[in-house]
Design an enzyme around this catalytic site. Sequence first.
Site, PDB file in Angstrom:
ATOM      1  N   THR A  92      33.380  44.711  34.565  1.00 53.20           N
ATOM      2  CA  THR A  92      34.211  43.530  34.312  1.00 53.20           C
ATOM      3  C   THR A  92      33.487  42.480  33.457  1.00 53.20           C
ATOM      4  O   THR A  92      34.132  41.652  32.839  1.00 53.20           O
ATOM      5  CB  THR A  92      34.660  42.863  35.633  1.00 53.20           C
ATOM      6  N   HIS A  97      24.346  45.244  33.009  1.00 53.55           N
ATOM      7  CA  HIS A  97      23.755  44.770  34.261  1.00 53.55           C
ATOM      8  C   HIS A  97      23.730  45.874  35.289  1.00 53.55           C
ATOM      9  O   HIS A  97      24.526  46.818  35.234  1.00 53.55           O
ATOM     10  CB  HIS A  97      24.531  43.564  34.812  1.00 53.55           C
TER      11      HIS A  97
HETATM   12  P1  AMP Z   1      30.883  44.494  37.053  1.00 47.59           P
HETATM   13  O1  AMP Z   1      32.234  44.414  37.700  1.00 47.59           O
HETATM   14  O2  AMP Z   1      30.154  45.780  37.342  1.00 47.59           O
HETATM   15  O3  AMP Z   1      30.963  44.198  35.568  1.00 47.59           O
HETATM   16  O4  AMP Z   1      29.990  43.397  37.730  1.00 47.59           O
HETATM   17  C1  AMP Z   1      30.104  42.040  37.447  1.00 47.59           C
HETATM   18  C2  AMP Z   1      29.610  41.326  38.655  1.00 47.59           C
HETATM   19  O5  AMP Z   1      29.327  40.001  38.310  1.00 47.59           O
HETATM   20  C3  AMP Z   1      30.621  41.293  39.807  1.00 47.59           C
HETATM   21  O6  AMP Z   1      30.042  41.900  40.958  1.00 47.59           O
HETATM   22  C4  AMP Z   1      30.884  39.806  40.016  1.00 47.59           C
HETATM   23  O7  AMP Z   1      31.033  39.449  41.361  1.00 47.59           O
HETATM   24  C5  AMP Z   1      29.628  39.190  39.421  1.00 47.59           C
HETATM   25  N1  AMP Z   1      29.819  37.840  38.925  1.00 47.59           N
HETATM   26  C6  AMP Z   1      30.816  37.373  38.126  1.00 47.59           C
HETATM   27  N2  AMP Z   1      30.632  36.071  37.844  1.00 47.59           N
HETATM   28  C7  AMP Z   1      29.497  35.702  38.492  1.00 47.59           C
HETATM   29  C8  AMP Z   1      28.777  34.478  38.610  1.00 47.59           C
HETATM   30  N3  AMP Z   1      29.186  33.349  38.007  1.00 47.59           N
HETATM   31  N4  AMP Z   1      27.664  34.461  39.372  1.00 47.59           N
HETATM   32  C9  AMP Z   1      27.240  35.578  39.992  1.00 47.59           C
HETATM   33  N5  AMP Z   1      27.858  36.771  39.900  1.00 47.59           N
HETATM   34  C10 AMP Z   1      28.981  36.824  39.185  1.00 47.59           C
END
Ligand code: AMP
Length: 111
Positions: A92, A97
């Site tokens: 997302t 990461h």
């Molecule tokens: P992904 O869905 O694998 O791309 O992981 C993105 C991750 O970023 C998700 O687990 C979200 O909860 C996390 N995330 C999104 N915005 C933030 C933020 N501002 N601070 C910390 N984590 C976040």
Amino acid sequence: MQDCLFCKIIAGELPSTKIYEDDYVYAFEDIDKQAPVHVVVVPKNHYKNITEVKDSSQVGKIFDAINKIVEQLDVKNGFRVVCNTGEDGGQTVEHLHFHLMAGRKFGWPAG
Ligand code: AMP
Ligand code: ZN
């Protein structure tokens, strides 16, 4: 990258709970934890995902950081590292990461 959420977090333009930082990597608590320990481990260089990483030494930096974080957090019973990639992979945020999760037993392939 101007409009990248994780670039902004790395630059300190958005808040985060820092867990680890070195010259190449920044790691912070996930805002929506899926486990008692849920850390997002991010290279400071912006890559959209694995497919953009042409210099594999960058991945070594991430693995070095993960090992240090694991030691720091003392997750003796094991942990899970996940790298969601692309739409079908559930990515997302389009900045490479790795999710580092621990503190509970994980199922496979889901859960
Ligand atoms: P992904 O869905 O694998 O791309 O992981 C993105 C991750 O970023 C998700 O687990 C979200 O909860 C996390 N995330 C999104 N915005 C933030 C933020 N501002 N601070 C910390 N984590 C976040
Ligand atoms: Zn970025």
